[in-house]
Design a protein around this motif. Sequence first.
Motif, mmCIF file in Angstrom:
data_model
loop_
_atom_site.group_PDB
_atom_site.id
_atom_site.type_symbol
_atom_site.label_atom_id
_atom_site.label_comp_id
_atom_site.label_asym_id
_atom_site.label_seq_id
_atom_site.Cartn_x
_atom_site.Cartn_y
_atom_site.Cartn_z
ATOM 1 N N MET A 39 95.208 57.283 34.936
ATOM 2 C CA MET A 39 94.483 58.027 36.174
ATOM 3 C C MET A 39 96.512 57.443 36.604
ATOM 4 N N ALA A 40 96.481 56.585 36.143
ATOM 5 C CA ALA A 40 98.062 56.502 36.878
ATOM 6 C C ALA A 40 99.036 57.147 36.962
ATOM 7 N N ASN A 41 98.736 58.613 36.411
ATOM 8 C CA ASN A 41 100.299 59.631 36.533
ATOM 9 C C ASN A 41 99.310 60.895 37.488
ATOM 10 N N HIS A 42 98.407 60.525 38.192
ATOM 11 C CA HIS A 42 98.060 61.848 38.603
ATOM 12 C C HIS A 42 97.407 60.921 39.982
ATOM 13 N N LEU A 43 97.847 60.325 40.203
ATOM 14 C CA LEU A 43 97.229 59.413 41.788
ATOM 15 C C LEU A 43 98.002 60.589 43.245
ATOM 16 N N HIS A 44 96.723 60.884 44.074
ATOM 17 C CA HIS A 44 96.790 61.929 45.275
ATOM 18 C C HIS A 44 96.939 61.255 46.141
ATOM 19 N N ALA A 45 96.585 60.233 46.664
ATOM 20 C CA ALA A 45 96.041 58.955 47.706
ATOM 21 C C ALA A 45 96.602 57.947 46.899
ATOM 22 N N VAL A 46 96.481 57.028 48.755
ATOM 23 C CA VAL A 46 96.984 55.724 48.626
ATOM 24 C C VAL A 46 95.887 55.272 49.616
ATOM 25 N N LEU A 47 95.558 53.616 48.534
ATOM 26 C CA LEU A 47 94.666 52.425 50.417
ATOM 27 C C LEU A 47 95.508 51.631 50.418
ATOM 28 N N PHE A 48 96.362 50.845 51.391
ATOM 29 C CA PHE A 48 96.747 49.382 51.273
ATOM 30 C C PHE A 48 95.798 48.968 51.955
ATOM 31 N N ASP A 49 95.771 47.438 51.201
ATOM 32 C CA ASP A 49 95.294 45.986 52.301
ATOM 33 C C ASP A 49 96.287 45.776 53.567
ATOM 34 N N LEU A 50 95.790 45.103 54.371
ATOM 35 C CA LEU A 50 97.480 44.953 55.065
ATOM 36 C C LEU A 50 98.319 44.296 55.262
ATOM 37 N N ASP A 51 97.194 42.716 55.429
ATOM 38 C CA ASP A 51 98.096 40.991 55.303
ATOM 39 C C ASP A 51 98.171 40.690 53.889
ATOM 40 N N GLY A 52 99.742 40.488 53.898
ATOM 41 C CA GLY A 52 100.191 40.363 52.384
ATOM 42 C C GLY A 52 100.381 41.968 51.881
ATOM 43 N N THR A 53 100.624 42.813 52.412
ATOM 44 C CA THR A 53 100.905 44.239 51.991
ATOM 45 C C THR A 53 101.241 45.232 52.995
ATOM 46 N N LEU A 54 101.239 45.266 53.603
ATOM 47 C CA LEU A 54 101.919 46.128 54.448
ATOM 48 C C LEU A 54 102.750 45.276 55.486
ATOM 49 N N LEU A 55 102.245 44.362 55.903
ATOM 50 C CA LEU A 55 102.371 43.406 57.534
ATOM 51 C C LEU A 55 102.949 42.057 57.368
ATOM 52 N N ASP A 56 103.662 41.152 56.900
ATOM 53 C CA ASP A 56 104.048 39.663 56.525
ATOM 54 C C ASP A 56 103.496 38.927 58.259
ATOM 55 N N THR A 57 101.856 38.935 58.097
ATOM 56 C CA THR A 57 100.741 38.523 59.299
ATOM 57 C C THR A 57 101.181 36.834 59.132
ATOM 58 N N ALA A 58 101.661 36.425 57.923
ATOM 59 C CA ALA A 58 102.344 34.769 57.501
ATOM 60 C C ALA A 58 102.573 34.413 59.476
ATOM 61 N N PRO A 59 103.282 34.181 59.627
ATOM 62 C CA PRO A 59 103.854 33.385 60.602
ATOM 63 C C PRO A 59 103.125 33.152 61.945
ATOM 64 N N ASP A 60 102.227 34.478 62.379
ATOM 65 C CA ASP A 60 101.131 34.480 63.178
ATOM 66 C C ASP A 60 100.380 34.073 62.915
ATOM 67 N N MET A 61 99.389 34.110 61.830
ATOM 68 C CA MET A 61 98.877 33.418 61.243
ATOM 69 C C MET A 61 98.313 32.069 61.174
ATOM 70 N N ALA A 62 99.318 31.558 60.800
ATOM 71 C CA ALA A 62 99.779 30.132 60.237
ATOM 72 C C ALA A 62 99.883 29.385 61.768
ATOM 73 N N LYS A 63 101.091 30.236 62.756
ATOM 74 C CA LYS A 63 100.558 29.121 64.459
ATOM 75 C C LYS A 63 98.957 29.079 64.733
ATOM 76 N N ALA A 64 98.177 30.165 64.532
ATOM 77 C CA ALA A 64 96.734 29.983 65.253
ATOM 78 C C ALA A 64 96.203 28.649 64.281
ATOM 79 N N ALA A 65 96.460 28.542 62.942
ATOM 80 C CA ALA A 65 95.800 27.721 61.788
ATOM 81 C C ALA A 65 96.380 26.632 62.294
ATOM 82 N N ASN A 66 97.967 26.397 62.459
ATOM 83 C CA ASN A 66 98.278 25.247 62.617
ATOM 84 C C ASN A 66 98.261 24.501 64.642
ATOM 85 N N ARG A 67 97.295 25.771 65.448
ATOM 86 C CA ARG A 67 96.782 25.499 66.269
ATOM 87 C C ARG A 67 95.768 24.167 66.719
#
Length: 222
Positions: A1-29
């Motif tokens: 399977m690994a050599n015949h991938l024709h499409a990709v799905l991504f998670d968002l937080d922690g995969t495409l985007l580093d959202t930690a600074p803004d999410m942590a700021k909200a949690a800290n508030r």
Amino acid sequence: MANHLHAVLFDLDGTLLDTAPDMAKAANRVLADYNLPPLTAAHIQANTSYGAKGLLTAGFGTHPLPSDMTMLRQRFLDYYEQNICEHTALYPGIAALLDHLDATQIPWGIMTNKPGFLTDMLLPYFPHLMRAHAIVCGDTLPLAKPHPEPLWYSCECMGVNAAQCAYIGDIEKDMIAASAANMAGYVAGWGYIGEADRPDKWDAHGILRHPSELIRHLSPSA
């Protein structure tokens, strides 16, 4: 399977985007509203991908959580919405990877458990992400990850077979969902992996240390 991938799905937080600074700021508030200290760096690293519940549970620690978690989560969401993209950024190498996928006509999409209204607010800040062939959120369907249904639905939106698609995410739940969907799961090793996590023990096809490492797993004829 690994050599015949024709499409990709991504998670968002922690995969495409580093959202930690803004999410942590909200949690800290929220934590400050309860006279609790801010999250530690280790708390943020280990819990950002688990959203409001993960961050706030870590922040409350041994202190009892409020009985109304819905209210607590809503307070977090209100704070986060106010400052959703002050410091959030694409991870290094993501833009180049997405450019490669587009240039080689490999369909790709985003499947995140982030609520749809927040995803819709955040993605326009990043033109690369607006080119996704499918965007499926935690509340798009009645079921969310780790159930495979959102991954199947994402593949349907892209017009691809799940068995020829990879899912990239940074927590074990992502790999459980990929396996259940009969998809190749790869760990985003640059994401929010805590010190106690053992991604080598997750049911994954591999651990990617940099986004560019995904390219060798893609079908050149896709």
